[in-house]
Design a protein around this motif. Structure first.
Motif, short mmCIF file in Angstrom:
data_model
loop_
_atom_site.label_atom_id
_atom_site.label_comp_id
_atom_site.label_asym_id
_atom_site.label_seq_id
_atom_site.Cartn_x
_atom_site.Cartn_y
_atom_site.Cartn_z
N PRO A 11 0.18 -1.21 0.21
CA PRO A 11 0.28 -0.06 -0.13
C PRO A 11 0.97 1.39 -0.04
O PRO A 11 1.62 1.29 0.56
N THR A 33 -2.39 6.46 -1.54
CA THR A 33 -3.84 5.86 -1.46
C THR A 33 -4.77 6.11 -0.49
O THR A 33 -5.83 6.21 0.25
N ASP A 75 -15.05 -2.31 -2.37
CA ASP A 75 -13.98 -1.86 -3.00
C ASP A 75 -13.62 -2.71 -3.67
O ASP A 75 -13.39 -4.05 -3.80
N GLY A 106 -10.36 -4.40 -6.24
CA GLY A 106 -9.58 -4.55 -6.01
C GLY A 106 -8.48 -4.12 -4.86
O GLY A 106 -8.12 -3.67 -4.13
N THR A 107 -8.67 -5.43 -3.81
CA THR A 107 -8.19 -5.46 -2.57
C THR A 107 -6.80 -4.98 -2.05
O THR A 107 -6.81 -4.40 -1.48
N GLY A 108 -6.38 -5.66 -2.89
CA GLY A 108 -4.98 -6.00 -2.74
C GLY A 108 -4.55 -6.64 -1.46
O GLY A 108 -4.42 -7.65 -0.64
N ILE A 118 -7.46 -0.47 1.59
CA ILE A 118 -8.85 0.16 1.78
C ILE A 118 -10.05 -0.17 2.18
O ILE A 118 -10.47 0.38 2.85
N VAL A 121 -13.48 -6.47 -3.35
CA VAL A 121 -13.44 -7.61 -4.85
C VAL A 121 -11.94 -7.84 -4.92
O VAL A 121 -11.10 -7.15 -5.64
N ILE A 153 -9.40 -10.15 -8.10
CA ILE A 153 -9.33 -11.63 -9.01
C ILE A 153 -7.91 -12.19 -8.60
O ILE A 153 -7.83 -13.56 -8.93
N GLY A 206 -13.12 -12.61 -8.12
CA GLY A 206 -14.29 -12.73 -9.41
C GLY A 206 -13.37 -11.23 -10.11
O GLY A 206 -12.86 -10.24 -9.51
N ASN A 207 -13.82 -10.88 -11.04
CA ASN A 207 -13.95 -9.97 -12.10
C ASN A 207 -14.60 -8.73 -12.08
O ASN A 207 -15.80 -8.62 -12.29
N LEU A 208 -13.90 -7.21 -11.73
CA LEU A 208 -14.35 -6.79 -11.42
C LEU A 208 -15.83 -6.52 -10.23
O LEU A 208 -16.05 -6.47 -9.32
N ASN A 228 -9.18 1.93 -6.50
CA ASN A 228 -7.20 1.89 -7.07
C ASN A 228 -7.25 1.02 -7.71
O ASN A 228 -6.27 -0.15 -7.33
N PRO A 237 -5.53 -0.98 -10.91
CA PRO A 237 -4.08 -1.15 -11.77
C PRO A 237 -5.00 0.15 -12.92
O PRO A 237 -5.27 0.11 -13.35
N ALA A 263 -1.11 -6.35 -10.61
CA ALA A 263 -1.95 -4.79 -9.62
C ALA A 263 -1.73 -3.60 -10.23
O ALA A 263 -2.08 -2.53 -9.50
C1 LIG Z 1 -3.66 -1.29 -7.46
S1 LIG Z 1 -3.68 -2.42 -6.21
C2 LIG Z 1 -4.58 -1.55 -5.37
C3 LIG Z 1 -4.69 -2.59 -4.25
C4 LIG Z 1 -5.23 -1.83 -3.06
N1 LIG Z 1 -6.65 -1.95 -3.25
C5 LIG Z 1 -4.32 -1.00 -2.66
O1 LIG Z 1 -4.16 0.02 -2.48
O2 LIG Z 1 -3.19 -0.22 -2.41
C6 LIG Z 1 -5.07 -3.41 -7.94
C7 LIG Z 1 -5.83 -4.77 -7.73
O3 LIG Z 1 -6.50 -5.23 -8.03
C8 LIG Z 1 -6.92 -6.20 -8.40
N2 LIG Z 1 -7.10 -6.55 -10.17
C9 LIG Z 1 -6.78 -6.65 -10.89
N3 LIG Z 1 -7.61 -7.15 -11.84
C10 LIG Z 1 -8.91 -6.93 -11.49
C11 LIG Z 1 -9.03 -7.24 -11.69
N4 LIG Z 1 -10.12 -7.74 -13.58
N5 LIG Z 1 -10.83 -7.80 -11.24
C12 LIG Z 1 -11.23 -7.36 -9.53
N6 LIG Z 1 -10.21 -6.73 -9.75
C13 LIG Z 1 -8.28 -6.55 -10.09
C14 LIG Z 1 -5.28 -6.78 -8.24
O4 LIG Z 1 -5.04 -8.11 -7.94
C15 LIG Z 1 -4.90 -5.76 -7.03
O5 LIG Z 1 -4.77 -6.59 -6.23
#
Ligand SMILES: C[S@@+](CC[C@H](N)C(=O)[O-])C[C@H]1O[C@@H](n2cnc3c(N)ncnc32)[C@H](O)[C@@H]1O
Length: 291
Positions: A94, A98, A122, A124-126, A130, A146, A148, A174-176, A195, A197, A219
């Motif tokens: 992180p 952010t 949220d 894109g958990t990472g 967040i 969420v 992936i 899953g996907n978004l 947040n 990619p 990410a």
């Molecule tokens: C820039 S990182 C942000 C992580 C965390 N929220 C942060 O701010 O530190 C983006 C996250 O989106 C996830 N991601 C990428 N493609 C995705 C998709 N199609 N659906 C859901 N999540 C996705 C990645 O695995 C990554 O964990």
């Protein structure tokens, strides 16, 4: 035998030879981790002898750092919004930037006043930075988080447990928007935060070695022009947000205007606003849904 001062000197010399950006800071943070002490301890007890075990562990950590492994992955920790997050290779570390995103959401909830049982998603958990901070600071909220990446979800779950907010967070694979649709969350969200990619594909490979080599491409990679995720989010967010709900997106330093225009073209976003950090760099775009 080696005392604190000598161990630091030895480490800094090696890190400087590799032209690391912050040799002293890295050497100190890693030694603090070995000793389970804070940096003040290093200054006060600079003549304290280290044990053989401590020296060995410290040297192996410095060796990893010399290969370019980020300090946070070596100590498995990064502070975010005043909370310590567990991190390891496979999830994004992180970033302080952010925090502007989380603060923008918290400010909006304060302005709204009475309501407290916020329903949040949220994307894109990472590490859960967040998700977990929002659940921590908004004590009656419920967060759908969420990703992936199964690895990200398991680290997010760990951080949620460590901070005592796991029962108010649902981690969804899953996907978004697809997991939100699966859960029937259309028109249910007060807040949608992400947040995503956002680095253009070609730039990902040019990033500082340690980012490109150790942090997950998944990410970082925002498609050809970096806007792939924003297009999808701006297109679909209104389906899941309630009328009057908030969308808050972290953006790259030069992406804010384009995303604002993208929203303006949709006629469903109002009060579209770019939020800057203290160095006057645009970090976040927020808007309200008007159905
Ligand atoms: C820039 S990182 C942000 C992580 C965390 N929220 C942060 O701010 O530190 C983006 C996250 O989106 C996830 N991601 C990428 N493609 C995705 C998709 N199609 N659906 C859901 N999540 C996705 C990645 O695995 C990554 O964990």
């Amino acid at each position: 035998m080696l005392c604190i001062q000598d161990a630091l000197r030895e480490a800094v010399k090696k890190l400087e030879m590799r032209e690391m950006m912050t040799p002293l800071l890295d050497a100190e943070v890693l030694l603090c981790h070995v000793l389970s002490m804070d940096r003040l301890f290093l200054y006060v007890y600079r003549d304290r002898e280290l044990t053989e075990d401590q020296i060995q562990i410290y040297r192996s950590m410095i060796a990893k750092r010399l290969q370019g492994v980020p300090v946070q992955y070596i100590v498995n920790k990064q502070e975010f919004m005043g909370l310590d997050f567990y991190v390891e290779e496979g999830v994004l570390i992180p970033r302080p930037d952010t925090e502007i995103l989380v603060e923008s959401v918290l400010e909006w909830t304060k302005e709204k006043g009475d309501q407290q049982d916020w329903v949040i998603a949220d994307l894109g958990t990472g590490s859960g930075a967040i998700t977990v901070s929002l659940a921590h600071y908004l004590q009656k909220s419920h967060v759908y988080s969420v990703d992936i990446s199964p690895k990200a979800l398991s680290i997010g779950r760990k951080n949620a447990k460590d901070h005592g907010v796991a029962e108010r967070i649902e981690f969804l694979h899953g996907n978004l928007f697809e997991p939100l649709r699966r859960k029937g969350l259309e028109n249910k969200l007060d807040i949608l935060v992400s947040n995503p990619p956002y680095i253009p594909k070609a730039e990902v490979n040019r990033l500082q070695t340690e980012v490109a080599k150790y942090e997950p491409i998944l990410a970082l990679d925002g498609g050809e022009d970096g806007f792939d995720f924003y297009r999808r989010i701006v297109d679909e967010a209104y389906v899941f947000l309630k009328n009057g709900g908030l969308i808050a997106l972290e953006v790259g330093h030069d992406q804010g205007e384009f995303i604002k225009k993208m929203m303006e073209s949709k006629n469903i976003y109002a009060s579209i606003r770019k939020v800057k950090d203290l160095s006057n760099i645009e970090r976040v775009v927020v808007a309200i849904i008007k159905k």
